[in-house]
Design an enzyme around this catalytic site. Structure first.
Site, PDB file in Angstrom:
ATOM      1  N   TRP A  30       0.445  -1.664  -0.113  1.00 40.53           N
ATOM      2  CA  TRP A  30      -0.323   0.079  -0.199  1.00 40.53           C
ATOM      3  C   TRP A  30       0.647   1.309   0.352  1.00 40.53           C
ATOM      4  O   TRP A  30       0.604   1.548  -0.382  1.00 40.53           O
ATOM      5  CB  TRP A  30      -1.142  -0.168   1.084  1.00 40.53           C
ATOM      6  CG  TRP A  30      -1.822  -1.328   1.165  1.00 40.53           C
ATOM      7  CD1 TRP A  30      -1.777  -2.193   1.935  1.00 40.53           C
ATOM      8  CD2 TRP A  30      -3.011  -1.638   0.318  1.00 40.53           C
ATOM      9  NE1 TRP A  30      -2.814  -3.292   1.682  1.00 40.53           N
ATOM     10  CE2 TRP A  30      -3.331  -3.333   0.659  1.00 40.53           C
ATOM     11  CE3 TRP A  30      -3.045  -0.471  -0.762  1.00 40.53           C
ATOM     12  CZ2 TRP A  30      -4.435  -3.337   0.000  1.00 40.53           C
ATOM     13  CZ3 TRP A  30      -4.619  -1.181  -1.858  1.00 40.53           C
ATOM     14  CH2 TRP A  30      -4.613  -3.178  -1.500  1.00 40.53           C
ATOM     15  N   ASP A  42      -0.984   7.044   6.340  1.00 44.08           N
ATOM     16  CA  ASP A  42      -1.559   6.194   6.019  1.00 44.08           C
ATOM     17  C   ASP A  42      -1.799   5.107   7.205  1.00 44.08           C
ATOM     18  O   ASP A  42      -1.260   4.843   7.996  1.00 44.08           O
ATOM     19  CB  ASP A  42      -1.475   4.935   4.049  1.00 44.08           C
ATOM     20  CG  ASP A  42      -2.997   3.920   4.338  1.00 44.08           C
ATOM     21  OD1 ASP A  42      -3.419   3.964   5.505  1.00 44.08           O
ATOM     22  OD2 ASP A  42      -2.442   3.172   3.351  1.00 44.08           O
ATOM     23  N   LYS A  97     -10.835  -1.437   9.000  1.00 43.37           N
ATOM     24  CA  LYS A  97      -9.055  -2.307   9.121  1.00 43.37           C
ATOM     25  C   LYS A  97      -9.410  -2.447  10.279  1.00 43.37           C
ATOM     26  O   LYS A  97      -9.225  -3.697  10.999  1.00 43.37           O
ATOM     27  CB  LYS A  97      -7.932  -1.920   8.840  1.00 43.37           C
ATOM     28  CG  LYS A  97      -7.199  -2.095   7.210  1.00 43.37           C
ATOM     29  CD  LYS A  97      -7.434  -3.127   6.623  1.00 43.37           C
ATOM     30  CE  LYS A  97      -7.048  -3.434   5.768  1.00 43.37           C
ATOM     31  NZ  LYS A  97      -6.518  -4.678   5.265  1.00 43.37           N
TER      32      LYS A  97
END
Length: 372
Positions: free
Chosen positions: A103, A170, A194
């Protein structure tokens, strides 16, 4: 009596029962209105009040200081890979990015569309099994971007680097799992699925004074200032996802907040890592000093399991685990093996059950090996 199921999925994540039960009730009747939450206009007072309360809960739980705005946006964290540099990075400027996982790599690739990207460190060559700690930032870089926790590879920044300007982060997979000094960051973004809610909403926490400095023309929907001015109501927001997050935040607050949750998360992670470290059949894949408290990947030890037998044994173990109510333990394809995601809502009993299963599996394996 139905068996107890523990969901170790990396995302969408396990959610507190209190949150899912409240959400189920709200589908039929929200706040005693007789109208389901998914049928109700976002312009009504009950919805506006719920969204405002969700923002205040986040401010309280994360100790977000004044000068920061909170937004609830669609598109997940993946949209933020482009939205952040679009708002913060001029085409003739540059930004520093750390490459610590899939990511993080996706984020830096998107940022290249809007300015120059300096990859100041990378652990890609070692299959992202650690967090690089020594790197030089670029003089004049607009910001430093990091991914706080890497779900696939099970690594986590234990100490955040000090940015020359400000950090952009992030924080999708470990937000609300540990105490964080928000003032170190210019912008934090996190997909909810998440650790804090269902898919469909992303949270953005942004320091307002860093906005409005990029000279490019930003599309209305992709300009943070649009959503700040309209309190996340410029268009219809993902109301149901925000409501489930609201219930999760209430649950977390009642448990004692982030500091209390952090202690529980450390206890859960230590329990599982200690079992892996003492095992001969299983072994962790992440560097010990960088191990995530949220995502724990592990594999069969090649000293005892040959490559030609590994796949069959993995399938057998996953099947046996599912029969015992231990679900979603298959590792990501880029790492293989197994992965246990032990987010906030995973009870310690789930980790204890997994540890017991691993120990029993190891005992059976070496008993059969000795008898063969």
């Amino acid at each position: 009596m139905s068996k107890v199921v523990y969901n170790f999925s990396a995302g969408p994540c396990v959610l507190p029962k209190q949150a899912t039960e409240a959400a189920a009730a709200a589908i039929a009747d929200f706040a005693g209105t007789g109208i389901g939450i998914m049928e109700m206009s976002h312009r009504t007072k009950p919805i506006e009040g719920m969204v405002a309360e969700t923002e205040e809960l986040l401010r309280e739980l994360l100790f977000i200081p004044s000068g920061y705005e909170i937004l609830f946006l669609g598109g997940g964290a993946s949209l933020q890979f482009c939205m952040a540099p679009m708002n913060l990075l001029d085409s003739n400027a540059n930004a520093d990015y750390t490459d610590t996982g899939v990511w993080a790599n996706k984020a830096l690739k998107e940022a290249k569309r809007f300015g120059k990207v300096n990859v100041v460190c990378s652990s890609k060559e070692s299959v992202y099994n650690h967090i690089p700690k020594s790197f030089e930032q670029t003089p004049g870089a607009a910001y430093l971007h990091i991914t706080s926790n890497n779900t696939i590879y099970g690594t986590q920044w234990k100490e955040f680097p000090k940015a020359n300007t400000y950090l952009v982060c992030d924080m999708s997979s470990d937000i609300l799992s540990r105490s964080v000094d928000i003032s170190k960051f210019g912008l934090i973004y996190a997909g909810a699925q998440k650790n804090m809610g269902p898919a469909g909403v992303a949270v953005v926490i942004v320091r307002s004074d860093i906005l409005g400095k990029a000279e490019r023309e930003i599309p209305t929907m992709l300009d943070y200032r649009t959503h700040i001015a309209e309190k996340s109501m410029f268009n219809t927001p993902p109301v149901f996802s925000i409501y489930v997050m609201n219930r999760v935040l209430h649950w977390l607050k009642n448990l004692g907040g982030v500091a209390a949750m952090e202690k529980t998360n450390i206890k859960k992670a230590n329990l599982l890592y200690e079992a892996l470290d003492s095992s001969k059949l299983f072994k962790g894949t992440a560097a010990k000093e960088d191990r995530s408290t949220m995502n724990v990947p592990f594999v069969l030890n090649p000293e005892f399991v040959s490559e030609d037998k590994k796949e069959a044994l993995e399938k057998e173990l996953l099947k046996s685990a599912a029969e015992k109510g231990l679900e979603q333990l298959k590792g990501h394809r880029s790492v293989g093996g197994f992965r246990a995601s032990i987010y906030n809502a995973m009870p310690i009993e789930g980790v204890e059950a997994l540890v017991g299963f691993l120990q029993d599996a190891e005992l059976r394996f070496f008993t059969l090996l000795s008898n063969s």
